[in-house]
Design an enzyme around this catalytic site. Structure first.
Site, PDB file in Angstrom:
ATOM      1  N   GLY A 108      12.520   2.504  82.800  1.00 40.13           N
ATOM      2  CA  GLY A 108      12.087   2.171  84.158  1.00 40.13           C
ATOM      3  C   GLY A 108      11.501   0.772  84.281  1.00 40.13           C
ATOM      4  N   GLU A 111      14.446  -1.414  84.591  1.00 38.52           N
ATOM      5  CA  GLU A 111      15.029  -1.124  85.916  1.00 38.52           C
ATOM      6  C   GLU A 111      14.257  -1.869  87.014  1.00 38.52           C
ATOM      7  OE1 GLU A 111      14.928   3.275  85.051  1.00 38.52           O
ATOM      8  OE2 GLU A 111      16.785   3.185  86.201  1.00 38.52           O
TER       9      GLU A 111
HETATM   10  N1  CAA Z   1       5.490   7.015  78.930  1.00 38.18           N
HETATM   11  C1  CAA Z   1       4.285   7.510  78.611  1.00 38.18           C
HETATM   12  N2  CAA Z   1       3.493   6.963  77.669  1.00 38.18           N
HETATM   13  C2  CAA Z   1       3.947   5.884  77.025  1.00 38.18           C
HETATM   14  C3  CAA Z   1       5.209   5.326  77.320  1.00 38.18           C
HETATM   15  C4  CAA Z   1       5.996   5.943  78.322  1.00 38.18           C
HETATM   16  N3  CAA Z   1       7.185   5.443  78.698  1.00 38.18           N
HETATM   17  N4  CAA Z   1       5.398   4.251  76.501  1.00 38.18           N
HETATM   18  C5  CAA Z   1       4.296   4.147  75.742  1.00 38.18           C
HETATM   19  N5  CAA Z   1       3.422   5.123  76.061  1.00 38.18           N
HETATM   20  C6  CAA Z   1       2.113   5.373  75.472  1.00 38.18           C
HETATM   21  C7  CAA Z   1       2.239   5.989  74.079  1.00 38.18           C
HETATM   22  O1  CAA Z   1       2.456   7.370  74.151  1.00 38.18           O
HETATM   23  C8  CAA Z   1       0.916   5.607  73.482  1.00 38.18           C
HETATM   24  O2  CAA Z   1      -0.057   6.507  73.945  1.00 38.18           O
HETATM   25  P1  CAA Z   1      -1.169   7.117  72.920  1.00 38.18           P
HETATM   26  O3  CAA Z   1      -1.941   5.906  72.474  1.00 38.18           O
HETATM   27  O4  CAA Z   1      -1.959   8.060  73.770  1.00 38.18           O
HETATM   28  O5  CAA Z   1      -0.415   7.743  71.806  1.00 38.18           O
HETATM   29  C9  CAA Z   1       0.611   4.253  74.083  1.00 38.18           C
HETATM   30  O6  CAA Z   1       1.446   4.141  75.248  1.00 38.18           O
HETATM   31  C10 CAA Z   1       0.949   3.091  73.163  1.00 38.18           C
HETATM   32  O7  CAA Z   1       2.304   3.272  72.749  1.00 38.18           O
HETATM   33  P2  CAA Z   1       2.753   3.292  71.214  1.00 38.18           P
HETATM   34  O8  CAA Z   1       1.616   3.759  70.335  1.00 38.18           O
HETATM   35  O9  CAA Z   1       4.022   4.063  71.131  1.00 38.18           O
HETATM   36  O10 CAA Z   1       2.988   1.742  70.965  1.00 38.18           O
HETATM   37  P3  CAA Z   1       3.994   1.094  69.906  1.00 38.18           P
HETATM   38  O11 CAA Z   1       3.677  -0.367  69.908  1.00 38.18           O
HETATM   39  O12 CAA Z   1       3.971   1.819  68.624  1.00 38.18           O
HETATM   40  O13 CAA Z   1       5.455   1.305  70.538  1.00 38.18           O
HETATM   41  C11 CAA Z   1       7.084   1.303  72.294  1.00 38.18           C
HETATM   42  C12 CAA Z   1       5.785   0.675  71.740  1.00 38.18           C
HETATM   43  C13 CAA Z   1       8.258   0.970  71.375  1.00 38.18           C
HETATM   44  C14 CAA Z   1       7.310   0.677  73.676  1.00 38.18           C
HETATM   45  C15 CAA Z   1       6.917   2.845  72.407  1.00 38.18           C
HETATM   46  O14 CAA Z   1       5.688   3.116  73.078  1.00 38.18           O
HETATM   47  C16 CAA Z   1       8.014   3.527  73.158  1.00 38.18           C
HETATM   48  O15 CAA Z   1       9.084   3.723  72.607  1.00 38.18           O
HETATM   49  N6  CAA Z   1       7.760   3.927  74.432  1.00 38.18           N
HETATM   50  C17 CAA Z   1       8.709   4.656  75.227  1.00 38.18           C
HETATM   51  C18 CAA Z   1       9.837   3.752  75.708  1.00 38.18           C
HETATM   52  C19 CAA Z   1      10.853   4.567  76.499  1.00 38.18           C
HETATM   53  O16 CAA Z   1      11.504   5.432  75.978  1.00 38.18           O
HETATM   54  N7  CAA Z   1      10.985   4.239  77.801  1.00 38.18           N
HETATM   55  C20 CAA Z   1      11.896   4.912  78.686  1.00 38.18           C
HETATM   56  C21 CAA Z   1      11.189   6.013  79.414  1.00 38.18           C
HETATM   57  S1  CAA Z   1      12.305   7.047  80.332  1.00 38.18           S
HETATM   58  C22 CAA Z   1      12.564   6.231  81.781  1.00 38.18           C
HETATM   59  O17 CAA Z   1      12.122   5.124  81.982  1.00 38.18           O
HETATM   60  C23 CAA Z   1      13.385   7.011  82.780  1.00 38.18           C
HETATM   61  C24 CAA Z   1      13.772   6.334  84.020  1.00 38.18           C
HETATM   62  O18 CAA Z   1      14.735   5.593  84.074  1.00 38.18           O
HETATM   63  C25 CAA Z   1      13.096   6.599  85.278  1.00 38.18           C
END
Ligand code: CAA
Length: 258
Positions: A108, A111
């Site tokens: 998102g 996006e």
């Molecule tokens: N939603 C909710 N929480 C999220 C998040 C997300 N998209 N991305 C990160 N966070 C949270 C993590 O859960 C974490 O929370 P806690 O400290 O409570 O555990 C905090 O943010 C910090 O994140 P990380 O510890 O994971 O940080 P990192 O540096 O190790 O990794 C990252 C960074 C690679 C961006 C990883 O956080 C990640 O992969 N995030 C998800 C990315 C993703 O898949 N995005 C797509 C979402 S689906 C979508 O967007 C659908 C749509 O089209 C509408």
């Protein structure tokens, strides 16, 4: 605003997302805060351009997975209207919007950046649409906008693999307009905004609308639409200021935007 701050410098509004604990993941409340800021910006006729950026290491790390996880089909249908609606709003807003991508722009987040008019990425930015790795697809326009920006086959590769690319790669495929060092990102974004702000804003807005129209129009309808906008500008003071200023060999043309 708790998680979204907004600062006005000359004719540019800088919107900063400040929810570092979730890497600015787009939740219902964060989206409504962004919309509230946009309401204020829309009401301010002194704002010509908007820059959107994030705090810390993320622009936006996607839609909020915690919030989405337990939803039913009907619930997610309604929920996804929020992100989709926000992106359509940005795309249609009669002011150029620059995404200053400071870090992760995933799902998102990318996006939303794609619904902006121009994207500048910090050298350490990471961009991608990882949704297929979560067992879903984009829900806020990613499958629709990415092919227009980078072409269908590169878009398909990014979406099917869910791979994350760096800023240089994003620049190479045309996903971002330019790459800046992290320290210079906002400076570059403001320089670009200022280059837009000095022009006639009625013309800039007509240009945004005309380019937007091109997406769904055949060439005849598109050129017709452009001619209408072009002709309408000849009823403005700006046209006399701009063309008259050129003919009088003026150096600094100042538009009144009327
Ligand atoms: N939603 C909710 N929480 C999220 C998040 C997300 N998209 N991305 C990160 N966070 C949270 C993590 O859960 C974490 O929370 P806690 O400290 O409570 O555990 C905090 O943010 C910090 O994140 P990380 O510890 O994971 O940080 P990192 O540096 O190790 O990794 C990252 C960074 C690679 C961006 C990883 O956080 C990640 O992969 N995030 C998800 C990315 C993703 O898949 N995005 C797509 C979402 S689906 C979508 O967007 C659908 C749509 O089209 C509408």
């Amino acid at each position: 605003m708790e998680n979204v701050s907004y600062q006005k410098t000359d004719n540019t509004a800088l919107i900063t997302l400040n929810k570092a604990d979730t890497l600015n993941a787009l939740s219902k409340s964060l989206i409504s805060e962004i919309n509230a800021v946009l309401d204020r910006i829309e009401a301010d006729c002194e704002i010509y351009t908007i820059i959107i950026t994030g705090c810390g290491k993320a622009f936006i790390a996607g839609a909020d997975i915690d919030e989405m996880y337990g939803k039913s089909r009907a619930e997610i249908w309604d929920w996804s209207a929020l992100g989709s609606g926000l992106n359509l709003r940005l795309e249609k807003m009669p002011r150029p919007i620059i995404a200053a991508i400071n870090g992760y722009a995933l799902g998102g987040g990318l996006e939303l950046a794609m619904a902006c008019d121009i994207r500048i990425a910090s050298r350490n930015a990471k961009l991608g649409l990882p949704e297929t790795g979560l067992g879903v697809i984009c829900g806020a326009g990613g499958t629709q906008r990415l092919p227009h920006i980078v072409g269908e086959s590169i878009a398909k590769e990014m979406i099917f693999t869910g791979k994350t690319i760096n800023a240089e790669e994003a620049y190479r495929i045309g996903l971002v307009n330019r790459v800046a060092s992290p320290d210079a990102l906002l400076e570059e974004a403001f320089a670009l905004a200022n280059a837009v702000n000095k022009n006639g804003q009625l013309a800039v807005r007509a240009a945004k609308e005309a380019v937007g129209f091109s997406r769904n129009a055949n060439i005849e309808d598109g050129c017709q639409f452009e001619r209408q906008k072009f002709s309408a500008l000849f009823e403005t003071e700006d046209q006399k200021t701009g063309m008259g200023g050129f003919l009088r060999k003026e150096k600094n043309i100042v538009f009144q935007n009327r």
